[in-house]
Design a protein around this motif. Sequence first.
Motif, PDB file in Angstrom:
ATOM      1  N   ARG A 231       0.833  -1.208   0.000  1.00 50.71           N
ATOM      2  CA  ARG A 231       0.000   0.000   0.000  1.00 50.71           C
ATOM      3  C   ARG A 231       0.870   1.262   0.000  1.00 50.71           C
ATOM      4  O   ARG A 231       0.606   2.210  -0.741  1.00 50.71           O
ATOM      5  N   GLY A 235       1.150   4.010  -3.026  1.00 52.36           N
ATOM      6  CA  GLY A 235       0.854   5.416  -2.772  1.00 52.36           C
ATOM      7  C   GLY A 235       1.928   6.337  -3.317  1.00 52.36           C
ATOM      8  O   GLY A 235       1.638   7.363  -3.951  1.00 52.36           O
ATOM      9  N   GLU A 260      -6.687   3.156  -2.741  1.00 54.78           N
ATOM     10  CA  GLU A 260      -5.680   4.203  -2.887  1.00 54.78           C
ATOM     11  C   GLU A 260      -6.075   5.211  -3.960  1.00 54.78           C
ATOM     12  O   GLU A 260      -5.767   6.404  -3.848  1.00 54.78           O
TER      13      GLU A 260
END
Length: 349
Positions: A231, A235, A260
């Motif tokens: 994650r 990002g 996201e």
Amino acid sequence: MKKGGGRASIHDVASRAGVSAATVSKFLHGVQTIKPANVARIKVAINELDYRLDPLAADLRRSRRNIIGFIVPDLESEFFGALASRLEILAEEQGYSLSIASSHESEERELKLVERMNDWRVAGTILAPVRSERGLGAERMKEVGMDGVFVDRVQSDARYDTIGVDNARASAAVCRAFCDLGHRHVLLLGLGEVSRNVRLRINGFRDEAARICPDMRVDAIMGDGGVEDLRAKLGKCLDSGRPTAVYSLFQKGTHIALSEFRRRGIRCPEDISLIGFDDADWMQVTYPSVSAVAQPVEKLADSAFELLMERLNADKPVARMHLEDCRLVLRESISAVPDGRDVGKEKAT
């Protein structure tokens, strides 16, 4: 239950009914020559003691085992859950019970589960390995001489049948879909390259890009530290040098990608397109509905069970490799570049 607790035995039933254990055994096996009065007393004793036949003990006496083991990496996965559900139905239709266990993506636990299945003297085991047909669990099955079949995350083996999907071909189809819509910067999203399936999906995509779309930039992010690591890496990528499309190599990664996108106000598919490997019900009802590579779960289960039954009934079975084709289902999450046209209609290729 017998007096004092514990499971009632055939001897408890015989004592309560005032007959011999041999007479109770004859009754349980349908012998018709038992005196009616004894039959009545045996039935009463069985009901009062809540007696149940021990299937393991009975099978050992008949030299037949009726338990099939199924070991999977993750029971929270919709794919493995569906596979287990189908195998359970098939097993019960053939008079077997399915014992299901999860290795939780740990090869060490996978090894222990194989040993547990061996202790239980299962008829055979269907193993979906954490790594491949050369992992710890698979090697242990070979060492103890256990009958079995390998399914998913496998390619071929000299001793066991292997059942899987054509990951490379499925990813090549994803590459063509992106290329046809003008995408020239695609990000591949995965948890790590230790799995054979992940490697095949990456290589299948990259090989097809080199063949039909050599100007396509293909990047890959592998969450070697787990989901949160993935994650964080995604990002950073979305905040700088954003690709026009994302191909998630596993279902949880598809969910992470969508979350996201929304966290950053990135519109899908207007700003970025998305295709995930492994379809799920939620992908069809979310907005946008998510394009996905759909695996033929029922076919995989049917093939694995059929090959296991053949192996259990054959003296010297020959190991076979069996690959099923996937379907690429295009939904709202993919559109053309740069104008962001919505695909709109769901179609399968």
